[in-house]
Design an enzyme around this catalytic site. Structure first.
Site: not given
Ligand code: RB5
Length: 148
Positions: A65, A98
Site C-alpha cells: 500500500c 525468527h
C-alpha cells in the site's frame, strides 16, 4: 512457492516490479489486484491475500500500500497470518527466520524500486529456522491470537 500479491492504489506503482521479481525467482504468482490506479480500500486486498494463505492457495503473500502500514495492520487481524512491514533487507529475512512471517508488507511511497527488489528477494529466500526459541515465541503469538 505460490505467492499471493495484493495492493491498493497507493501500492500499485510497485506492483509490476513485485510481480517481476517473484516470477524471475521462479515462484508462481496469484495476482489478487488491484489492477488499476483507481482508489480502492487496502483492507480488501489484505483480506484477499490472507484468505489465499488461509485456504492453502498460496504459501506466502506480498501486500503493498502507500506506507505498508494499513495493509500490515489489516493482515495481522487474520488468523494464521503473520505480516511484517519490512523496509530493509535484514528485517525481510529475519522476520521469516525468527518470526515466521508469511506476508511481506511494503510501502510504495516509502522505498524505491531497487530496494524493494532486494527486500522481496530476501523475503522469498528466507526460511523459518525452526529453532526452539523461535518456535516457542511464535507459539506464544499464536496463543494470543487464540485468546482474542
Ligand atoms: C492510500 O492513500 C493509503 O492510505 C494507503 O495506501 C496506505 O498507505 C495505508 O496505510
Amino acid at each position: 512457492m505460490k505467492i499471493a500479491i495484493g495492493c491498493d492504489h497507493g501500492g500499485f506503482p510497485l506492483k509490476e516490479t513485485a510481480l517481476l521479481v517473484v516470477m524471475k525467482a521462479g515462484h508462481e504468482i496469484l495476482d489478487l489486484g488491484t489492477y488499476t490506479a483507481d482508489s480502492v480500500d487496502y483492507p480488501d486486498y489484505a483480506r484477499a491475500v490472507g484468505e489465499a494463505i488461509q485456504q492453502g492457495k498460496a504459501e506466502r503473500g506480498i501486500l503493498i500500500c502507500g506506507s505498508g502500514v494499513g495493509a500490515c495492520v489489516a493482515a495481522n487481524k487474520m488468523k494464521n497470518i503473520r505480516a511484517g512491514l519490512c523496509h530493509d533487507t535484514y528485517s525481510a529475512h529475519q522476520a521469516v527466520e525468527h518470526d515466521d512471517i508469511n506476508v511481506l508488507c511494503l510501502g510504495a511511497r516509502i522505498i524505491g524500486i531497487e530496494l524493494a527488489k532486494d527486500i522481496i528477494a530476501a523475503f522469498l529466500n528466507a526460511k523459518f529456522t525452526n529453532e526452539e526459541r523461535h518456535v516457542r515465541r511464535v507459539g506464544k503469538v499464536k496463543e494470543m491470537e487464540e485468546r482474542r
